[in-house]
Scaffold this motif. Structure first.
Motif, PDB file in Angstrom:
ATOM      1  N   ALA A 149      15.530  30.275  -7.027  1.00 24.98           N
ATOM      2  CA  ALA A 149      16.069  30.264  -5.662  1.00 24.98           C
ATOM      3  C   ALA A 149      16.739  31.601  -5.332  1.00 24.98           C
ATOM      4  O   ALA A 149      16.551  32.152  -4.247  1.00 24.98           O
ATOM      5  N   LEU A 179      20.974  28.715   5.211  1.00 22.91           N
ATOM      6  CA  LEU A 179      20.952  29.392   3.911  1.00 22.91           C
ATOM      7  C   LEU A 179      20.900  28.379   2.775  1.00 22.91           C
ATOM      8  O   LEU A 179      20.119  28.537   1.823  1.00 22.91           O
ATOM      9  N   ARG A 180      21.732  27.349   2.878  1.00 22.96           N
ATOM     10  CA  ARG A 180      21.775  26.358   1.794  1.00 22.96           C
ATOM     11  C   ARG A 180      20.477  25.555   1.738  1.00 22.96           C
ATOM     12  O   ARG A 180      19.993  25.216   0.648  1.00 22.96           O
ATOM     13  N   SER A 181      19.891  25.260   2.898  1.00 19.61           N
ATOM     14  CA  SER A 181      18.610  24.546   2.925  1.00 19.61           C
ATOM     15  C   SER A 181      17.514  25.385   2.279  1.00 19.61           C
ATOM     16  O   SER A 181      16.687  24.875   1.523  1.00 19.61           O
ATOM     17  N   MET A 182      17.530  26.659   2.606  1.00 24.57           N
ATOM     18  CA  MET A 182      16.529  27.565   2.059  1.00 24.57           C
ATOM     19  C   MET A 182      16.635  27.625   0.537  1.00 24.57           C
ATOM     20  O   MET A 182      15.644  27.520  -0.179  1.00 24.57           O
ATOM     21  N   TYR A 183      17.860  27.735   0.068  1.00 20.96           N
ATOM     22  CA  TYR A 183      18.111  27.798  -1.374  1.00 20.96           C
ATOM     23  C   TYR A 183      17.707  26.483  -2.035  1.00 20.96           C
ATOM     24  O   TYR A 183      16.999  26.461  -3.040  1.00 20.96           O
ATOM     25  N   LEU A 229      14.879  33.331   9.103  1.00 16.38           N
ATOM     26  CA  LEU A 229      16.048  33.533   8.252  1.00 16.38           C
ATOM     27  C   LEU A 229      15.725  34.500   7.128  1.00 16.38           C
ATOM     28  O   LEU A 229      16.491  35.434   6.856  1.00 16.38           O
ATOM     29  N   SER A 289      15.630  24.233  -1.062  1.00 17.80           N
ATOM     30  CA  SER A 289      14.195  23.921  -1.037  1.00 17.80           C
ATOM     31  C   SER A 289      13.495  24.539  -2.244  1.00 17.80           C
ATOM     32  O   SER A 289      12.548  23.966  -2.778  1.00 17.80           O
ATOM     33  N   VAL A 290      13.965  25.686  -2.700  1.00 19.05           N
ATOM     34  CA  VAL A 290      13.366  26.280  -3.902  1.00 19.05           C
ATOM     35  C   VAL A 290      13.830  25.523  -5.142  1.00 19.05           C
ATOM     36  O   VAL A 290      13.050  25.295  -6.062  1.00 19.05           O
ATOM     37  N   ALA A 301      24.573  30.824   0.204  1.00 25.98           N
ATOM     38  CA  ALA A 301      23.510  29.921  -0.229  1.00 25.98           C
ATOM     39  C   ALA A 301      23.779  29.359  -1.620  1.00 25.98           C
ATOM     40  O   ALA A 301      23.559  28.178  -1.873  1.00 25.98           O
ATOM     41  N   LEU A 327      13.390  24.596   8.726  1.00 31.80           N
ATOM     42  CA  LEU A 327      14.601  24.008   8.152  1.00 31.80           C
ATOM     43  C   LEU A 327      15.222  23.068   9.163  1.00 31.80           C
ATOM     44  O   LEU A 327      15.137  23.281  10.355  1.00 31.80           O
ATOM     45  N   LEU A 341      12.438  29.101   8.533  1.00 30.32           N
ATOM     46  CA  LEU A 341      12.657  29.802   7.280  1.00 30.32           C
ATOM     47  C   LEU A 341      12.235  31.255   7.408  1.00 30.32           C
ATOM     48  O   LEU A 341      12.882  32.148   6.899  1.00 30.32           O
TER      49      LEU A 341
END
Lengths: 204, 71
Positions: free
Chosen positions: A31, B37-41, A116, B43-44, A136, A101, A113
């Motif tokens: 991530a 940002l947290r969703s993106m992180y 971003l 999801s990985v 994040a 998202l 996404l």
């Protein structure tokens, strides 16, 4: 160095323990690497390098400390030394980035996404790393500063500037020709491609 | 200028009202940013791991257990 050997026995993990903790970090490394590099393949190569380096440096790892933070340092050092060697290109995977998202408020446009990630790639590496770690990855300013090897004040400043820069991405939503007035005066080839996609598949 | 307190009073209220709603807007934008940002992180995090990555770990463990025992 008999004295330190005693300490090492207490604080050194067995290969099995080390490997188990290392395995747990992999999704986080992926991530972190993904959002830092913007490219899934680059990221996974980065993670592989990190795992190998972590393994060969396992005698330096102090049991009881954060394996995640320790491997994050290895990954970011590897990433930054590689970007310093070659010219950096915003080379992220557009197809993967098209996932949408979820938005907190239904009436607002969802954050794409791709927008971003593209916004992140436009930040300086230092700011990108900072906002990923704190925004994040959930690290505190202190932890993020340790990983990045900077002062806490510097980390706070980087995060703050990154947030300010990314505000434009959030406010403009899906990037399209209509949003060009929000400050993107120079259209790169990549932006033209994104515009074209937006026209084919309009958000509204 | 003759009644500065009255005039300034209203203007002051309007300005601070606008400042407050701008601040709230900015907060909302930052909140969306954080969620994004947290969703993106995340999801990985939720992706299945590549096979070759797991295979790499297996190789490391096997090759070094014996070497360590001899230290």
């Amino acid at each position: 160095m008999k004295q330190t050997r005693v300490t090492e026995n207490v604080q050194k993990l067995t290969p099995k323990q080390f490997k188990a903790q290392l395995t747990e970090t992999i999704p986080h490394l992926r991530a972190f690497g993904r959002s830092l590099s913007g490219n899934p393949d680059t990221a996974d190569d980065l993670v592989q390098d990190t795992l190998l380096k972590a393994w060969s440096a396992r005698d330096n790892f102090i049991g009881g400390t954060s394996m995640k933070a320790w491997t994050f340092v290895i990954l970011r050092n590897t990433y930054f030394s590689s970007t310093r060697r070659k010219k950096f290109t915003a080379n992220y995977d557009e197809t993967v980035a098209e996932r949408v998202l979820s938005a907190p408020a239904p009436q607002q446009d969802p954050i794409h996404l791709s927008d971003l990630q593209r916004g992140l790639m436009e930040l300086s590496e230092d700011q990108r790393e900072a906002i990923i770690l704190v925004g994040a990855g959930g690290y505190s300013y202190e932890e993020a500063a340790q990983i990045s090897g900077c002062a806490v004040g510097t980390m706070k400043s980087r995060v703050s500037r990154a947030r300010a820069s990314l505000e434009g991405v959030i406010e403009s939503g899906r990037f399209s020709k209509a949003n060009e007035s929000f400050g993107k005066s120079t259209a790169t080839a990549l932006e033209n491609i994104i515009d074209a996609v937006a026209e084919i598949a309009p958000n509204k | 200028m003759t009644n500065p307190s009255k005039k300034d009073g209203n203007d002051h209220m309007d300005n601070s009202h606008e400042e407050r709603s701008n601040a709230v807007d900015q907060e909302k934008v930052q909140e969306r940013l954080g969620i994004g940002l947290r969703s993106m992180y995340r999801s990985v995090l939720e992706e299945p791991l590549p096979d070759d990555m797991m295979a790499l770990l297996d190789q490391l463990d096997d090759s070094d257990d014996e070497a360590d025992a001899s230290d």
